[in-house]
Each structure stands twice: as C-alpha cells, then as structure tokens.
Design a protein around this motif. Structure first.
Motif, short mmCIF file in Angstrom:
data_model
loop_
_atom_site.label_atom_id
_atom_site.label_comp_id
_atom_site.label_asym_id
_atom_site.label_seq_id
_atom_site.Cartn_x
_atom_site.Cartn_y
_atom_site.Cartn_z
N TYR A 44 0.84 -1.21 0.00
CA TYR A 44 0.00 0.00 0.00
C TYR A 44 0.87 1.26 0.00
O TYR A 44 0.61 2.22 -0.74
N ILE A 48 0.89 4.24 -2.96
CA ILE A 48 0.62 5.67 -2.76
C ILE A 48 1.88 6.50 -3.03
O ILE A 48 1.78 7.67 -3.40
N GLY A 52 1.58 9.26 -5.69
CA GLY A 52 1.82 10.59 -5.15
C GLY A 52 2.92 11.33 -5.89
O GLY A 52 2.79 12.53 -6.16
N ASP A 84 3.57 17.60 -0.25
CA ASP A 84 3.11 16.23 -0.49
C ASP A 84 4.17 15.42 -1.23
O ASP A 84 4.39 14.24 -0.94
N CYS A 259 -8.53 12.71 6.48
CA CYS A 259 -7.30 11.90 6.48
C CYS A 259 -6.46 12.10 7.74
O CYS A 259 -5.86 11.14 8.24
N TYR A 296 -1.14 5.85 7.73
CA TYR A 296 -1.14 5.63 6.29
C TYR A 296 -2.40 6.16 5.63
O TYR A 296 -2.42 6.44 4.44
N LEU A 297 -3.47 6.32 6.43
CA LEU A 297 -4.63 7.07 5.94
C LEU A 297 -4.24 8.53 5.77
O LEU A 297 -4.63 9.18 4.79
N TYR A 299 -1.24 9.70 5.13
CA TYR A 299 -0.34 9.83 3.98
C TYR A 299 -1.10 9.78 2.66
O TYR A 299 -0.64 10.35 1.66
N PHE A 300 -2.25 9.11 2.65
CA PHE A 300 -3.05 9.03 1.42
C PHE A 300 -3.54 10.40 0.98
O PHE A 300 -3.84 10.62 -0.19
N ASN A 301 -3.58 11.34 1.93
CA ASN A 301 -3.99 12.71 1.59
C ASN A 301 -3.08 13.33 0.54
O ASN A 301 -3.51 14.16 -0.27
N VAL A 303 -1.90 11.87 -2.00
CA VAL A 303 -2.36 11.39 -3.30
C VAL A 303 -3.72 12.00 -3.65
O VAL A 303 -4.00 12.31 -4.80
N LEU A 304 -4.53 12.20 -2.62
CA LEU A 304 -5.89 12.69 -2.83
C LEU A 304 -5.92 14.14 -3.30
O LEU A 304 -6.76 14.52 -4.13
#
Length: 352
Positions: A44, A48, A52, A84, A259, A296-297, A299-301, A303-304
């Motif tokens: 995962y 990302i 990213g 980011d 996030c 890790y949620l 960190y997904f920001n 990419v979002l």
C-alpha cells in the motif's frame, strides 16, 4: 507516531515506536496473526508513493510551466503539492523497512531525514491550508479591505515562513531519532527520552501543529460558507473565479480533515500509554491496529489532493488544457521553423 514491533516466528511483541526500548518489557503484549502489517501495508505504501510522486509532479508542472503567473490560492496549492511530494518521495524507505519487520538498512542520515519529511509534511500541509483558508476568507468576506494583503508577494513570503517553521518542528527528529540495535535488528527510533520531554514535544506538536490551525481553518470556513449563503439570499453573485477557487479549497480542507484527524486523535490516545496507565493487552492491540491504519490514511492525503485539483478544480483543468495547447503550439512552431530552414537550405544549394 506509528507502532514498531518485534517478531518471533509465531508471535509479535508490540510497543510504541517512541517508547524507551529499555523499558519495553514492562508493557509487553503478545499479538498473534499480525503478519499482514509486513505484507499488505508495504505494498500500500509503495502504491501511494508512486501515485503521489507522479500526480504531485504533474501538479507542480502545470503551476510552474503555465505561461500565466499563479494566483494567490495557486501559490499556496503549489506549495502544498511540494510538501506532499516531499513526503511520498521518502515513503518507499519505510515500505522496505516495514517489509523487513522494521529493520532499517539505509543509515542514520536517511533515518533522520525520512522522519523529518513526515513531520514537515504534516506541519506545512495544515499551515498552507490555513493560509489558503485566510485568503478565501478575505476574498469573500472582506474583498475590498484586505485586497492589498492578498498580493502574490505576501503569499510567497507566507509560504517561506511556513517552510522555515516546518523545519524547526522537525528538529526533535533530527536530534533524538537514531539507529538502535534490538533483537538482532537495526531500528530507526527514539530512545532514552524522559516522559516529561515526550509530553512537552507531543503537546507542542498537537497545539501548534493541529489544534490552533484547525481552529483557524474552522473559523474561516464557517465565515466563508455564511458569506456564500448571504450572497445567494441577497441575489449577489460572487466572481466565477472566486466561486471555483472556494469550491476547490473546501474540498481540499474536507479531505485533509478526514485523512489527518484520526492520526492526531491517535496521538492523544498514546499519552496514557506513555504514562504507563494503559497496560491491558486488549487496549494495546487496539492501539497497535490504529497505529498501523491512521498514519497511512493520513499519507493518502498526499495522493488525494492532486486528484481533487483535477476533479473539482475547474481553473486547474483549464490551466492543463492551456498548457497542452501551449506545448502543441510550440511544437508546431518548432516543426514549421525546422521545415522552413530546410527548404531555404535546399533553395540556396540549388542556386549555388
């Protein structure tokens, strides 16, 4: 503040990553069947990281290479993309370390720098959103009174200040994080830190890195929504550019809160653990799972955000179209110029 683990062939021992390793035996808790943290999560993280890097480089290219200068909100968003990009560029090192059950093989310098990138992203991201929230607040609530403050030069100075403060907040990682030997492995962790020091660092980070900026963002967002509603009620239309920019900013703010709020709430939950108040195995297991999911949620920001620019940002999509048109025009001009030069050369050679 993710969790680190030591593993035996049939079980896993858990402790907080920043816990003093000399005292981990006081709060050991045997957890079975947690190997998914060493298989699923590294994949995962790598996904990302790749997404990213590609998406944030694309965003920076659009903002930097477009022939028109960036507006004030775009200056903030481009710096957010840079923050980011800084984070996702170092995440692969953590993926490799996690797949090796937290064995760090990249040296002490990279140990410090990689964690500094995480802290800097967390701090800079939220303060770039503070700046962009204040800008939207001034644009919609006080459009005339503070027009001069919203000039690009002030936006750039504000971004520079955020980067400097972000670096200052990474100094604890630079000073205290080091390589430690534990169970025949090399860990990138913090050791021999008193509870008072931990509480001080954690409190300062929580107050200045989360509570204060979220309060400012919430205040500005409420005022922005009220201003938009009042304009609709009174039949006053805001400028289309302001409406588009505001919609994008609200989407980015919402994504950030979704996030990052769980991550910061998890940090508060660790305080009683660090104070040795929580020692039950069931509670430690919950902390462990949260420690694997919440960071890790967050960190997904990274990419979002660039996805939101494309999906929600009409101005950004227009910039992309204009940039591609600009590139096509330059390519056609170059081809035409080359063709003309070739034809002239042929004519000259024919005459000669």
């Amino acid at each position: 503040m993710a969790l680190s683990t030591t593993s035996a062939p049939t079980n896993t021992t858990i402790w907080a990553e920043d816990q003093d390793l000399d005292h981990t035996s006081d709060s050991r808790c045997i957890l079975d069947n947690e190997d998914w943290t060493y298989t699923v999560i590294p994949v995962y993280i790598l996904v990302i990281s790749v997404l990213g890097i590609v998406l944030n480089v694309f965003v920076l290219m659009v903002f930097c290479l477009h022939k028109k200068s960036c507006s004030t909100p775009e200056i903030y968003l481009s710096n957010l993309a840079a923050a980011d990009l800084l984070l996702v560029s170092f995440l692969p090192f953590h993926a490799v370390s996690l797949s090796n059950r937290h064995n760090w093989t990249f040296g002490q310098a990279m140990c410090k720098v990689s964690y500094m990138s995480i802290i800097m992203n967390s701090f800079c991201s939220i303060y770039f959103l503070v700046l962009v929230s204040i800008d939207r607040f001034l644009a919609l609530v006080h459009p005339l009174s503070y027009k001069r403050i919203r000039r690009s030069i002030f936006a750039k100075l504000g971004c520079l200040l955020v980067w400097i403060l972000g670096f200052l907040f990474t100094l604890p990682a630079l000073i205290y994080r080091e390589l430690l030997q534990h169970n025949n492995r090399t860990l990138c962790s913090i050791s021999n830190l008193s509870f008072t020091t931990k509480m001080t660092v954690s409190s300062v980070n929580s107050v200045f890195g989360f509570i204060i900026p979220v309060f400012i963002i919430s205040f500005c967002t409420i005022k922005i929504i009220k201003a938009l509603k009042n304009r609709l009620v009174h039949g006053v239309n805001a400028k289309k550019t302001d409406q588009k920019a505001t919609t994008l900013i609200l989407a980015v703010l919402l994504a950030f809160l979704i996030c990052w709020v769980p991550f910061h709430l998890m940090r508060f939950l660790y305080l009683p653990h660090d104070a040795k108040i929580i020692t039950e195995c069931k509670t430690l297991r919950i902390l462990y799972i949260c420690g694997q999911i919440c960071p890790y949620l967050a960190y997904f920001n990274s990419v979002l955000n660039p996805i939101l620019y494309v999906v929600v940002g009409k101005n950004f999509r227009q910039k992309v179209k204009e940039l591609f048109s600009q590139w096509n025009h330059e390519r056609i001009t170059t081809v035409s110029h080359t063709s003309t030069s070739t034809n002239l050369s042929r004519v000259v050679n024919h005459i000669i």
